[in-house]
Motif scaffolding. Structure first.
Motif, PDB file in Angstrom:
ATOM      1  N   ASP A  97      58.397  59.122  22.371  1.00 39.90           N
ATOM      2  CA  ASP A  97      57.731  59.699  23.539  1.00 39.90           C
ATOM      3  C   ASP A  97      58.681  60.659  24.251  1.00 39.90           C
ATOM      4  O   ASP A  97      58.968  60.537  25.439  1.00 39.90           O
ATOM      5  N   GLN A  98      59.182  61.619  23.465  1.00 37.95           N
ATOM      6  CA  GLN A  98      60.089  62.622  23.998  1.00 37.95           C
ATOM      7  C   GLN A  98      59.349  63.545  24.973  1.00 37.95           C
ATOM      8  O   GLN A  98      58.145  63.763  24.838  1.00 37.95           O
ATOM      9  N   PRO A  99      60.076  64.128  25.917  1.00 37.72           N
ATOM     10  CA  PRO A  99      59.422  65.097  26.801  1.00 37.72           C
ATOM     11  C   PRO A  99      59.134  66.397  26.075  1.00 37.72           C
ATOM     12  O   PRO A  99      59.941  66.864  25.271  1.00 37.72           O
ATOM     13  N   GLY A 100      57.973  66.978  26.334  1.00 41.36           N
ATOM     14  CA  GLY A 100      57.637  68.278  25.782  1.00 41.36           C
ATOM     15  C   GLY A 100      58.205  69.377  26.650  1.00 41.36           C
ATOM     16  O   GLY A 100      59.019  69.139  27.544  1.00 41.36           O
ATOM     17  N   LEU A 101      57.778  70.592  26.413  1.00 39.33           N
ATOM     18  CA  LEU A 101      58.295  71.713  27.178  1.00 39.33           C
ATOM     19  C   LEU A 101      57.974  71.592  28.657  1.00 39.33           C
ATOM     20  O   LEU A 101      58.708  72.090  29.508  1.00 39.33           O
ATOM     21  N   GLU A 102      56.880  70.906  28.971  1.00 41.21           N
ATOM     22  CA  GLU A 102      56.478  70.752  30.365  1.00 41.21           C
ATOM     23  C   GLU A 102      57.237  69.623  31.055  1.00 41.21           C
ATOM     24  O   GLU A 102      57.053  69.375  32.237  1.00 41.21           O
ATOM     25  N   GLY A 103      58.095  68.918  30.298  1.00 45.33           N
ATOM     26  CA  GLY A 103      58.872  67.843  30.878  1.00 45.33           C
ATOM     27  C   GLY A 103      58.130  66.523  30.964  1.00 45.33           C
ATOM     28  O   GLY A 103      58.662  65.536  31.475  1.00 45.33           O
ATOM     29  N   VAL A 104      56.903  66.490  30.471  1.00 49.11           N
ATOM     30  CA  VAL A 104      56.091  65.271  30.496  1.00 49.11           C
ATOM     31  C   VAL A 104      56.201  64.579  29.135  1.00 49.11           C
ATOM     32  O   VAL A 104      56.202  65.236  28.094  1.00 49.11           O
ATOM     33  N   ALA A 105      56.303  63.244  29.162  1.00 50.75           N
ATOM     34  CA  ALA A 105      56.421  62.488  27.912  1.00 50.75           C
ATOM     35  C   ALA A 105      55.211  62.741  27.020  1.00 50.75           C
ATOM     36  O   ALA A 105      54.064  62.720  27.472  1.00 50.75           O
ATOM     37  N   LEU A 106      55.483  63.001  25.755  1.00 48.90           N
ATOM     38  CA  LEU A 106      54.420  63.247  24.786  1.00 48.90           C
ATOM     39  C   LEU A 106      53.871  61.930  24.254  1.00 48.90           C
ATOM     40  O   LEU A 106      54.592  60.939  24.160  1.00 48.90           O
ATOM     41  N   ASP A 107      52.602  61.945  23.873  1.00 43.83           N
ATOM     42  CA  ASP A 107      51.978  60.800  23.224  1.00 43.83           C
ATOM     43  C   ASP A 107      52.217  60.949  21.719  1.00 43.83           C
ATOM     44  O   ASP A 107      51.579  61.776  21.067  1.00 43.83           O
ATOM     45  N   ALA A 108      53.151  60.169  21.179  1.00 42.94           N
ATOM     46  CA  ALA A 108      53.540  60.304  19.777  1.00 42.94           C
ATOM     47  C   ALA A 108      52.367  60.071  18.827  1.00 42.94           C
ATOM     48  O   ALA A 108      52.259  60.719  17.786  1.00 42.94           O
TER      49      ALA A 108
END
Length: 245
Positions: A84-95
């Protein structure tokens, strides 16, 4: 048009397919598969992803090239490993969403084929064929699983439009997997493997692919690859440092 006995890219060139306005999935898929009940027909169409080699590698002379499903599978696993790394927007991604998009993004190629500019199919027509193929596949499974049909098509549209952080992340994964595969083929050549091809350096060094990688975790992976591979065009240096061959 007679049903295709096997599904390959040559069957989808302008010389053998219906005109752009006539092209429909039902005209290029084998009638014996179309006659199967749902979801068996859908499963059998997926087989073409397992047998159809990616065009870009074939064009470079790699006979035993990866298939479309090879590419999508590794992308999906990469998505899961990214956590659940942060995307470009800084929000955690849903793997899990990322993985679903990865295994769906090229699904239409089971019917359309892995078209490249050499196939002389205009981009707008290519996208039209892919869109109606995804609608066709969604319709096949809708009687069996309506929600699954929605997820299939929505995930494809998300990828095509880049409408979610997960979709944009998967687009970057797509570029990284392509660069990594280029490195692996170059490494195979350096060690006398079965791959025989020229011009793979331009794929590995592709500025078009590299400039689209912006998410920190994928940039880290790319830097790791470059640090261990870019100079020698081989993984040998790293292997020797670790005492292996």
């Amino acid at each position: 048009m007679a049903p295709l006995q096997s599904f390959d890219e040559s069957a989808l060139t302008p010389a053998t397919t219906p005109s752009a306005t006539e092209w429909q999935p039902s005209l290029v898929l084998p009638a014996r598969i179309l006659a199967l009940p749902s979801p068996l027909s859908f499963f059998c169409i997926l087989r073409f992803l397992k047998t159809q080699k990616r065009t870009g590698w074939l064009d470079k002379g790699i006979a035993n090239a990866e298939t479309i499903s090879d590419h999508m599978y590794r992308m999906a696993v990469m998505c899961l490993l990214a956590g659940d790394q942060p995307g470009l927007e800084g929000v955690a991604l849903d793997a899990q969403k990322c993985a679903i998009i990865a295994i769906v993004h090229d699904l239409a190629e089971a019917i359309v084929g892995d078209l490249t500019p050499c196939d002389q199919v205009p981009q707008d027509e290519k996208h039209r064929r892919e869109r109606i193929s995804m609608l066709f596949l969604s319709d096949l499974i809708r009687p069996h699983n309506p929600r699954g049909a929605e997820i299939l098509y929505e995930s494809y549209i998300a990828y095509e439009t880049g409408s979610s952080p997960e979709a944009r992340f998967v687009k970057e994964i797509d570029k990284f997997e392509f660069i990594l595969q280029s490195a692996e083929y170059l490494d195979d050549i350096a060690h006398g493997g079965e791959v025989k091809a020229d011009g793979l350096d331009e794929f590995y060094n592709s500025s078009d692919a590299r400039k689209k990688i912006k998410t920190p975790v994928i940039k880290t992976w790319l830097s790791q690859l470059d640090e261990t591979f870019a100079t020698t065009k081989s993984f040998a240096t790293l292997a020797e440092a670790n005492g292996s061959k």
